[in-house]
Motif scaffolding. Structure first.
Motif, PDB file in Angstrom:
ATOM      1  N   ARG A  24       0.857  -1.180   0.000  1.00  0.00           N
ATOM      2  CA  ARG A  24       0.000   0.000   0.000  1.00  0.00           C
ATOM      3  C   ARG A  24       0.894   1.231   0.000  1.00  0.00           C
ATOM      4  O   ARG A  24       1.730   1.408   0.890  1.00  0.00           O
ATOM      5  CB  ARG A  24      -0.910   0.009   1.227  1.00  0.00           C
ATOM      6  CG  ARG A  24      -1.963  -1.096   1.224  1.00  0.00           C
ATOM      7  CD  ARG A  24      -3.021  -0.870   0.146  1.00  0.00           C
ATOM      8  NE  ARG A  24      -4.009  -1.944   0.133  1.00  0.00           N
ATOM      9  CZ  ARG A  24      -3.917  -3.045  -0.605  1.00  0.00           C
ATOM     10  NH1 ARG A  24      -2.851  -3.211  -1.402  1.00  0.00           N
ATOM     11  NH2 ARG A  24      -4.859  -3.966  -0.565  1.00  0.00           N
ATOM     12  N   GLN A  28      -0.559   4.403  -5.875  1.00  0.00           N
ATOM     13  CA  GLN A  28      -0.330   3.163  -6.599  1.00  0.00           C
ATOM     14  C   GLN A  28      -1.507   2.785  -7.494  1.00  0.00           C
ATOM     15  O   GLN A  28      -1.343   2.068  -8.476  1.00  0.00           O
ATOM     16  CB  GLN A  28      -0.029   2.017  -5.639  1.00  0.00           C
ATOM     17  CG  GLN A  28      -1.199   1.527  -4.802  1.00  0.00           C
ATOM     18  CD  GLN A  28      -0.798   0.398  -3.860  1.00  0.00           C
ATOM     19  OE1 GLN A  28       0.180   0.537  -3.107  1.00  0.00           O
ATOM     20  NE2 GLN A  28      -1.515  -0.705  -3.884  1.00  0.00           N
ATOM     21  N   GLU A  29      -2.710   3.283  -7.157  1.00  0.00           N
ATOM     22  CA  GLU A  29      -3.871   2.921  -7.968  1.00  0.00           C
ATOM     23  C   GLU A  29      -3.764   3.470  -9.389  1.00  0.00           C
ATOM     24  O   GLU A  29      -4.359   2.928 -10.327  1.00  0.00           O
ATOM     25  CB  GLU A  29      -5.160   3.427  -7.306  1.00  0.00           C
ATOM     26  CG  GLU A  29      -5.315   4.935  -7.242  1.00  0.00           C
ATOM     27  CD  GLU A  29      -4.510   5.597  -6.119  1.00  0.00           C
ATOM     28  OE1 GLU A  29      -4.457   6.831  -6.074  1.00  0.00           O
ATOM     29  OE2 GLU A  29      -3.916   4.854  -5.298  1.00  0.00           O
ATOM     30  N   VAL A  30      -2.998   4.537  -9.571  1.00  0.00           N
ATOM     31  CA  VAL A  30      -2.809   5.087 -10.916  1.00  0.00           C
ATOM     32  C   VAL A  30      -1.935   4.171 -11.760  1.00  0.00           C
ATOM     33  O   VAL A  30      -2.083   4.083 -12.977  1.00  0.00           O
ATOM     34  CB  VAL A  30      -2.188   6.501 -10.829  1.00  0.00           C
ATOM     35  CG1 VAL A  30      -1.994   7.104 -12.209  1.00  0.00           C
ATOM     36  CG2 VAL A  30      -3.058   7.415  -9.976  1.00  0.00           C
ATOM     37  N   LEU A  32      -1.173   0.651 -10.791  1.00  0.00           N
ATOM     38  CA  LEU A  32      -1.589  -0.747 -10.740  1.00  0.00           C
ATOM     39  C   LEU A  32      -3.073  -0.858 -11.056  1.00  0.00           C
ATOM     40  O   LEU A  32      -3.894  -1.313 -10.255  1.00  0.00           O
ATOM     41  CB  LEU A  32      -1.254  -1.334  -9.377  1.00  0.00           C
ATOM     42  CG  LEU A  32       0.246  -1.373  -9.066  1.00  0.00           C
ATOM     43  CD1 LEU A  32       0.491  -1.801  -7.630  1.00  0.00           C
ATOM     44  CD2 LEU A  32       0.974  -2.290 -10.021  1.00  0.00           C
ATOM     45  N   THR A  33      -3.415  -0.423 -12.245  1.00  0.00           N
ATOM     46  CA  THR A  33      -4.782  -0.539 -12.729  1.00  0.00           C
ATOM     47  C   THR A  33      -5.091  -2.008 -13.012  1.00  0.00           C
ATOM     48  O   THR A  33      -4.174  -2.836 -13.154  1.00  0.00           O
ATOM     49  CB  THR A  33      -4.954   0.271 -14.011  1.00  0.00           C
ATOM     50  OG1 THR A  33      -4.068  -0.267 -15.005  1.00  0.00           O
ATOM     51  CG2 THR A  33      -4.621   1.747 -13.787  1.00  0.00           C
ATOM     52  N   ARG A 141       6.130   6.168 -10.656  1.00  0.00           N
ATOM     53  CA  ARG A 141       5.337   7.397 -10.877  1.00  0.00           C
ATOM     54  C   ARG A 141       6.226   8.522 -11.385  1.00  0.00           C
ATOM     55  O   ARG A 141       5.853   9.267 -12.301  1.00  0.00           O
ATOM     56  CB  ARG A 141       4.637   7.817  -9.588  1.00  0.00           C
ATOM     57  CG  ARG A 141       3.572   6.844  -9.108  1.00  0.00           C
ATOM     58  CD  ARG A 141       2.855   7.388  -7.880  1.00  0.00           C
ATOM     59  NE  ARG A 141       2.010   8.527  -8.229  1.00  0.00           N
ATOM     60  CZ  ARG A 141       1.853   9.613  -7.478  1.00  0.00           C
ATOM     61  NH1 ARG A 141       2.525   9.739  -6.351  1.00  0.00           N
ATOM     62  NH2 ARG A 141       1.036  10.564  -7.859  1.00  0.00           N
TER      63      ARG A 141
END
Length: 546
Positions: A24, A28-30, A32-33, A141
């Motif tokens: 976490r 990271q959501e950007v 690890l889609t 990133r």
């Protein structure tokens, strides 16, 4: 952050079963889609069996070396070495690589490296990055933002704002993923950790490959720690699969391979051939190569190296390795890249700084005059010096015309043991470098200034492997080694160095990772006392991260 998602001709849900992200980290959501994770999972499922086979081959080969065998040129590939062939034409952006800078992937470093005036910047997820989950996410990133042209960084106190120069003024970006031996424990595919190299290279390519291809900038990669042509062929298959999935032309992804293991020195032609549609050069990874020589020949009492400071590139076995690399590359119309200058500016001591710079100048002069097409530096302050040396002796973009047909390297040349000694200062320095680097690495810093040298995992590996080699020299019945003053090199000497280290460091400005010194000492002691030399320092250390 600018959007970096890439549409792939696969439903995002396909391949997502069995994928678990345990880390976490902000943002990271950007990265690890669902589509990105499906892409990585597909790579893992396709290539993990072959990766495991290559690692098993390494273990079998090392067992043979431990039983008395020595590396040699392969008989089954003699036709590859003898035949006349060349690698694919080099891209325009990589024709002139006279000065490359390397370093980790934090935003400030990425900006400074791309703005540094170097020809190229190798963004390093391997030896100069401690692979905490935060570091990996932040690095991916930062690189995605750099490719998009949106990366900036503000000093915590607000005193300085770092921004990228215009694209045409930036160094050419190359990315080094982690080696085949490492895993990414924060992403599981079917219950097993994802191969770290597939995570690093695959995630970067997924988000950036098409944008870089549109700019005629690759993408370009450095491949580390290879030992054989079969390992190179595995990377070739991975890269071809990535190109196919992302809709890129075959050979769009270009690579440079670091020749930084002793077995690979005997397979340079074969490695070039396995990657001939996409390889642009080989790099003389001197520090990891020295470490590999120690590790590969660890059971051979006649192959013990002197202290690290005496193992310079003028030693015959390293000279043979470097010149064979140049001859091999130029015969195949690939670049031969020189080694790292690890020095950093010495503040407050002009005489010492001048002496250090003179050593760098002499090293770079040696490289350009033996035929290298470019070189590495660890600090931006060394770029003008290295560039001036190469500009003076290499007026063109490279010197592939320097065939070095005079170079004839036999097996014995690559295996010749250098003469030298082990001093108390050299022994104690190895202990200090290991502990200080490990402490910083465990604290999340993989690139550490120690005694005015920029130390990374490769140099710490030399120090750690040498300690093990020296202290276990008598395990096979030989008399213990001695320091040059006659002191036995034994675990009493080692313990004294460890016990005295906290006090030695306590009076200095706070060292990176000071809170991890006890853990670092404990790990080094365990590894050094082990009856078997651990393959890589970063394997057990990784278990202690996050």
């Amino acid at each position: 952050m600018a959007a970096v998602a890439v549409a792939v001709d696969t439903a995002a849900a396909d391949g997502m079963d069995g994928v678990e992200v345990r880390g976490r980290s902000p943002g990271q959501e950007v990265l690890l889609t669902p589509a990105a994770l499906a892409f990585l999972a597909d790579l893992q499922r396709r290539f993990e069996p072959a990766r495991q086979q290559r690692l098993a081959d390494r273990r079998r080969r090392q067992a043979a070396f431990d039983a008395g065998a020595l590396p040699d040129f392969r008989t089954d590939t003699a036709d590859i070495r003898a035949a006349d062939w060349q690698v694919a034409p080099l891209p325009a952006a990589l024709l002139d690589r006279r000065v490359e800078i390397t370093g980790p992937t934090d935003p400030k470093m990425v900006i400074n490296a791309l703005n540094s005036g170097a020809s190229c910047y190798m963004a390093d997820f391997e030896d100069s990055t401690s692979p905490t989950w935060d570091n990996l996410v932040a690095g991916q990133r930062a690189l995605a933002q750099a490719v998009a042209g949106t990366l900036d960084w503000m000093a915590p106190d607000g005193s300085k704002h770092y921004v990228l120069k215009p694209f045409a003024q930036q160094a050419v970006l190359l990315v080094r993923p982690r080696g085949w031996h490492l895993v990414e424990k924060h992403v599981l595919v079917d219950g097993r950790p994802l191969a770290a190299g597939l995570f690093d290279l695959g995630l970067f390519a997924f988000h950036n490959a098409r944008a870089l291809a549109a700019k005629d900038r690759g993408p370009y990669f450095y491949l580390p720690k290879l030992q054989t042509m079969e390992e190179a062929a595995l990377w070739d298959a991975v890269l071809a699969q990535i190109e196919a999935v992302l809709g890129l032309a075959h050979g769009q992804l270009k690579v440079t391979v670091l020749i930084e293991t002793l077995p690979a020195a005997f397979e340079m032609d074969e490695i070039l051939h396995a990657l001939k549609d996409r390889i642009v050069g080989l790099n003389c990874g001197r520090w990891d190569y020295i470490f590999s020589c120690i590790k590969t020949l660890r059971a051979h009492p006649d192959k013990v190296l002197p202290e690290r400071g005496q193992v310079t590139m003028t030693q015959p076995f390293l000279k043979a390795y470097a010149e064979l690399l140049i001859r091999t590359c130029h015969r195949r119309r690939a670049h031969a890249m020189g080694g790292m200058a690890a020095q950093i500016p010495i503040a407050g001591d002009a005489a010492a700084n001048d002496a250090a710079l003179q050593r760098v100048r002499e090293d770079k002069l040696r490289e350009v005059r033996v035929g290298f097409d470019g070189t590495w530096v660890a600090h931006p302050a060394l770029i003008p010096l290295a560039r001036a040396v190469f500009d003076a002796d290499m007026p063109g973009p490279h010197q592939q015309h320097v065939a070095r047909s005079d170079v004839q390297v036999a097996r014995a040349d690559l295996l010749r043991t250098p003469h030298g000694s082990i001093t108390r200062a050299g022994f104690d320095n190895n202990v200090e470098v290991c502990v200080r680097y490990l402490a910083a690495w465990l604290d999340g810093n993989g690139c550490v200034p120690i005694h005015w040298l920029m130390e990374d995992a490769a140099t710490a590996e030399i120090a750690r492997a040498q300690l093990w080699q020296w202290l276990h020299f008598g395990d096979r019945g030989a008399a213990p080694l001695q320091l040059d003053d006659g002191t036995p090199i034994d675990f009493v000497l080692f313990e004294r160095a460890l016990i005295g280290l906290p006090g030695k460091l306590g009076g200095r400005v706070r060292v990176p990772g000071a809170d991890k010194l006890d853990a670092a000492i404990a790990l080094l002691e365990r590894l050094t006392r082990s009856a078997t030399l651990e393959e890589f320092l970063t394997l057990p250390a990784y278990d202690l991260l996050d």
